[in-house]
Design a protein around this motif. Structure first.
Motif, PDB file in Angstrom:
ATOM      1  N   ALA A 253       0.848  -1.197   0.000  1.00 42.52           N
ATOM      2  CA  ALA A 253       0.000   0.000   0.000  1.00 42.52           C
ATOM      3  C   ALA A 253       0.880   1.243   0.000  1.00 42.52           C
ATOM      4  O   ALA A 253       2.110   1.151   0.021  1.00 42.52           O
ATOM      5  CB  ALA A 253      -0.933  -0.005   1.215  1.00 42.52           C
ATOM      6  N   GLY A 254       0.243   2.381   0.007  1.00 42.64           N
ATOM      7  CA  GLY A 254       0.993   3.629   0.014  1.00 42.64           C
ATOM      8  C   GLY A 254       1.635   3.934   1.344  1.00 42.64           C
ATOM      9  O   GLY A 254       2.600   4.695   1.415  1.00 42.64           O
ATOM     10  N   SER A 255       1.109   3.364   2.418  1.00 40.30           N
ATOM     11  CA  SER A 255       1.683   3.552   3.752  1.00 40.30           C
ATOM     12  C   SER A 255       1.739   2.218   4.469  1.00 40.30           C
ATOM     13  O   SER A 255       0.942   1.302   4.190  1.00 40.30           O
ATOM     14  CB  SER A 255       0.848   4.547   4.579  1.00 40.30           C
ATOM     15  OG  SER A 255      -0.355   3.946   5.023  1.00 40.30           O
ATOM     16  N   LEU A 262      -4.538  -3.746   6.964  1.00 43.83           N
ATOM     17  CA  LEU A 262      -5.316  -4.567   6.037  1.00 43.83           C
ATOM     18  C   LEU A 262      -4.846  -6.013   6.055  1.00 43.83           C
ATOM     19  O   LEU A 262      -5.655  -6.942   5.907  1.00 43.83           O
ATOM     20  CB  LEU A 262      -5.230  -4.002   4.625  1.00 43.83           C
ATOM     21  CG  LEU A 262      -5.855  -2.625   4.389  1.00 43.83           C
ATOM     22  CD1 LEU A 262      -5.893  -2.302   2.901  1.00 43.83           C
ATOM     23  CD2 LEU A 262      -7.246  -2.531   4.989  1.00 43.83           C
ATOM     24  N   ALA A 263      -3.533  -6.227   6.246  1.00 38.52           N
ATOM     25  CA  ALA A 263      -3.030  -7.593   6.358  1.00 38.52           C
ATOM     26  C   ALA A 263      -3.623  -8.286   7.587  1.00 38.52           C
ATOM     27  O   ALA A 263      -4.006  -9.470   7.531  1.00 38.52           O
ATOM     28  CB  ALA A 263      -1.507  -7.591   6.426  1.00 38.52           C
ATOM     29  N   LEU A 282      -5.619  -3.137  -3.867  1.00 39.92           N
ATOM     30  CA  LEU A 282      -4.202  -3.217  -3.498  1.00 39.92           C
ATOM     31  C   LEU A 282      -3.658  -4.625  -3.745  1.00 39.92           C
ATOM     32  O   LEU A 282      -4.382  -5.618  -3.583  1.00 39.92           O
ATOM     33  CB  LEU A 282      -4.025  -2.849  -2.026  1.00 39.92           C
ATOM     34  CG  LEU A 282      -4.404  -1.419  -1.646  1.00 39.92           C
ATOM     35  CD1 LEU A 282      -4.346  -1.234  -0.132  1.00 39.92           C
ATOM     36  CD2 LEU A 282      -3.482  -0.408  -2.330  1.00 39.92           C
ATOM     37  N   PRO A 283      -2.375  -4.723  -4.103  1.00 40.97           N
ATOM     38  CA  PRO A 283      -1.767  -6.046  -4.277  1.00 40.97           C
ATOM     39  C   PRO A 283      -1.664  -6.775  -2.929  1.00 40.97           C
ATOM     40  O   PRO A 283      -1.300  -6.166  -1.917  1.00 40.97           O
ATOM     41  CB  PRO A 283      -0.373  -5.733  -4.833  1.00 40.97           C
ATOM     42  CG  PRO A 283      -0.449  -4.315  -5.311  1.00 40.97           C
ATOM     43  CD  PRO A 283      -1.442  -3.635  -4.448  1.00 40.97           C
ATOM     44  N   LEU A 297      -0.403 -11.305  -5.911  1.00 38.99           N
ATOM     45  CA  LEU A 297       1.046 -11.479  -5.826  1.00 38.99           C
ATOM     46  C   LEU A 297       1.456 -12.948  -5.749  1.00 38.99           C
ATOM     47  O   LEU A 297       2.640 -13.252  -5.624  1.00 38.99           O
ATOM     48  CB  LEU A 297       1.602 -10.743  -4.604  1.00 38.99           C
ATOM     49  CG  LEU A 297       1.392  -9.231  -4.568  1.00 38.99           C
ATOM     50  CD1 LEU A 297       1.883  -8.656  -3.245  1.00 38.99           C
ATOM     51  CD2 LEU A 297       2.096  -8.564  -5.733  1.00 38.99           C
ATOM     52  N   ALA A 298       0.480 -13.847  -5.811  1.00 36.98           N
ATOM     53  CA  ALA A 298       0.778 -15.269  -5.631  1.00 36.98           C
ATOM     54  C   ALA A 298       1.731 -15.784  -6.698  1.00 36.98           C
ATOM     55  O   ALA A 298       1.615 -15.454  -7.876  1.00 36.98           O
ATOM     56  CB  ALA A 298      -0.519 -16.084  -5.665  1.00 36.98           C
ATOM     57  N   ASP A 299       2.701 -16.555  -6.229  1.00 39.35           N
ATOM     58  CA  ASP A 299       3.649 -17.260  -7.098  1.00 39.35           C
ATOM     59  C   ASP A 299       4.519 -16.336  -7.941  1.00 39.35           C
ATOM     60  O   ASP A 299       5.049 -16.733  -8.973  1.00 39.35           O
ATOM     61  CB  ASP A 299       2.907 -18.238  -8.029  1.00 39.35           C
ATOM     62  CG  ASP A 299       2.143 -19.291  -7.239  1.00 39.35           C
ATOM     63  OD1 ASP A 299       2.728 -19.840  -6.292  1.00 39.35           O
ATOM     64  OD2 ASP A 299       0.975 -19.534  -7.557  1.00 39.35           O
ATOM     65  N   GLN A 300       4.672 -15.086  -7.497  1.00 44.53           N
ATOM     66  CA  GLN A 300       5.578 -14.175  -8.193  1.00 44.53           C
ATOM     67  C   GLN A 300       6.930 -14.187  -7.493  1.00 44.53           C
ATOM     68  O   GLN A 300       7.010 -14.138  -6.277  1.00 44.53           O
ATOM     69  CB  GLN A 300       5.029 -12.750  -8.200  1.00 44.53           C
ATOM     70  CG  GLN A 300       3.765 -12.586  -9.030  1.00 44.53           C
ATOM     71  CD  GLN A 300       3.378 -11.124  -9.180  1.00 44.53           C
ATOM     72  OE1 GLN A 300       4.228 -10.256  -9.138  1.00 44.53           O
ATOM     73  NE2 GLN A 300       2.095 -10.869  -9.363  1.00 44.53           N
TER      74      GLN A 300
END
Length: 303
Positions: A253-255, A262-263, A282-283, A297-300
């Motif tokens: 996120a931005g911050s 959020l996590a 958001l990613p 973002l999975a598996d990246q």
């Protein structure tokens, strides 16, 4: 830009229950002085909001439950964010979960007494709090806990201090909660490892980040196992117990404050985390207890 401005300096200290690291580019004496000032600020912040210090401002505020308390600007900002997140999370993120935290001792290897836990759960519920900034009134016996936003707030504050001091390239990392001050001087992003939830000393994948922030919430920092089930320090205020669906949740996120909170909500929403996080745009990366991955973002291995 001088040669000293493209030299990377590393500063480490322990605070907020985590290893804290500043990675700063700049003239050695200047960034050393800045790092010392940042560490002093973090330690003062910890003394102010630690629930483990009987004379902290947070402990005094909790001791005053049942009476009106006028909050200073920083405390009011933290409470305002917690209030907003409570509404957005359908009550899963609740600053009054501090009453539950008192019941859990993850070093004991024993589950809390059910009657004590039920009594603590009855004290939870942000809807019972009277909050008209800057005035706060907690119900008698209730307790605030800034876990889930306090460390992340501190990461953002330190990153901002560094920017205001003229640092353009650097990174702040408090126990894996990270804010990027700016990319490397050559424009390259920072390579950030996402911890393997069952082998936290090694990454399960790497992401590249040139700006913004990233934070991870997981079941591997403070936990115990009882009868084959893992119980972590993240507590659902509606049940009194930890969630048991995700091993970790990471958000960019931005911050850091937004990413970290959020996590945490993602962990608490369990199977419903994906659609809720997708709505934020958001990613995110969720790792299940079986180590399967979900999210954009999975598996990246890079970004």
């Amino acid at each position: 830009m001088t040669a000293s401005d493209v030299t990377l300096h590393h500063f480490r200290f322990q605070a907020l229950g985590s290893p804290c690291q500043l990675h700063l580019y700049g003239e050695p004496a200047r960034v050393r002085s800045l790092a010392d000032a940042c560490e002093r600020w973090v330690r003062a912040f910890e003394r102010t909001y630690s629930r483990f210090c009987s004379d902290s401002l947070l402990s005094q505020l909790n001791a005053a439950a049942g009476t009106d308390w006028l909050c200073d600007a920083q405390t009011a900002a933290l409470i305002h964010y917690g209030d907003t997140l409570w509404h957005q999370s359908d009550g899963l993120f609740d600053l009054t979960a501090g009453a539950l935290a008192r019941c859990w001792d993850f070093r004991s290897g024993r589950l809390p007494d059910p009657d004590r836990l039920a009594a603590a759960k009855a004290l939870c519920g942000w809807e019972k709090v009277r909050w008209e900034s800057p005035a706060l009134r907690l119900p008698e016996g209730a307790a605030l806990d800034f876990g889930g936003i306090g460390k992340e707030y501190a990461v953002d504050a330190v990153a901002n201090q560094c920017r205001e001091a003229g640092v353009m390239h650097g990174l702040v990392d408090f126990g894996g909660d990270i804010a990027v001050i700016g990319p490397h001087p050559n424009g390259a992003p920072w390579k950030i490892g996402i911890r393997h939830p069952r082998a936290p000393q090694k990454p399960i994948l790497h992401l590249s980040l040139g700006e913004g922030a990233i934070a991870t919430s997981g079941d591997y920092e403070r936990f115990m196992e009882v009868d084959g089930r893992r119980y972590c320090h993240i507590l659902n205020p509606k049940t009194g117990y930890p969630p048991n669906y995700w091993a970790s949740m990471t958000v960019i996120a931005g911050s850091c404050l937004i990413a970290g909170s959020l996590a945490t909500v993602g962990m608490l929403r369990e199977a419903g985390a994906g659609p809720w996080l997708d709505e934020t745009g958001l990613p995110w990366l969720g790792i299940r207890t079986d180590l399967s991955q979900r999210g954009p973002l999975a598996d990246q291995s890079s970004r």
